[in-house]
Design an enzyme around this catalytic site. Structure first.
Site: not given
Length: 220
Positions: A13-15, A21, A49, A53, A119-120, A150, A174-175
């Site tokens: 995952d990214l964030d 971010t 999370k 958007r 990532s979303a 997700k 994932e976070d």
């Protein structure tokens, strides 16, 4: 499990996993909420999370009972938030990569394990470019590639397909609880980064990738 034989892909995952971010997202959403006269706290921001958007916008609008706004007006608000967010992340660089992430990426490469982003975020490539990480990934699946969010597993299934590996041969990092739900629904192993009480559905829990090397996968 002999993870070096059985794990062929890792999906990041990214964030909250590669870069934090969330603070920039919160600042941008907060500015929009203030403009609309909606109280929006950092605690409420945690609920965003793993959301897209538009889902995030609808959640914030619901706090002010404005969710019935015209769709065209919603799109304009989401676009204005994103423009401000892009301004905020313009200063990202390699120093913003979260601790342990580069070690895991390098370990994957050393062990012949393919890696993908899952990532979303629709700004994922821009962020990876800023971090000088784009070329490290064998595949990048983000919000521009998906039609489901997700906890639907679509983003991870597309990532596994892009890597040409089976979900059962992949670990998702994932976070967010919704991201871990998506991993489970898709048949992936998972590592939860953050509070183990919140992310207890993960196969392995870590507070940070800096806590362990990839040998922690022996626990699977």
């Amino acid at each position: 499990m002999d993870w070096k034989k059985n794990i062929k892909g890792v999906i990041f995952d990214l964030d909250g996993v590669i870069v934090d971010t969330a603070k920039f997202h919160y600042k941008a959403w907060k500015a929009l909420a203030d403009k609309l006269g909606i109280d929006f706290s950092e605690e409420q921001n945690e609920n965003l999370k793993g959301m897209s958007r538009m889902d995030s916008l609808n959640y914030i609008l619901s706090l002010g009972e404005l969710q019935n706004m015209l769709e065209d007006d919603k799109r304009k608000l989401a676009a204005s938030k994103n423009l401000y967010y892009l301004e905020l992340i313009e200063e990202l660089d390699e120093s913003d990569i979260l601790p342990g992430t580069m070690n895991w990426i390098q370990e994957c490469k050393q062990n012949g394990i393919k890696i993908s982003l899952g990532s979303a975020s629709k700004n994922a490539r821009r962020i990876l470019d800023g971090l000088n990480l784009t070329d490290h990934f064998d595949a990048i699946i983000d919000g521009t590639n998906t039609t489901e969010t997700k906890p639907h597993p679509q983003v991870f299934l597309l990532a596994a397909k892009a890597l040409n590996v089976e979900p059962s041969e992949c670990v998702v990092i994932e976070d967010a609880y919704k991201g871990l739900e998506a991993a489970r629904k898709g048949g992936f192993y998972s590592i939860g980064i953050g509070d183990p009480e919140i992310l207890k559905i993960a196969d392995i829990n870590l507070t940070s990738l800096a806590d362990e090397s990839m040998d922690v996968l022996e626990q699977l």
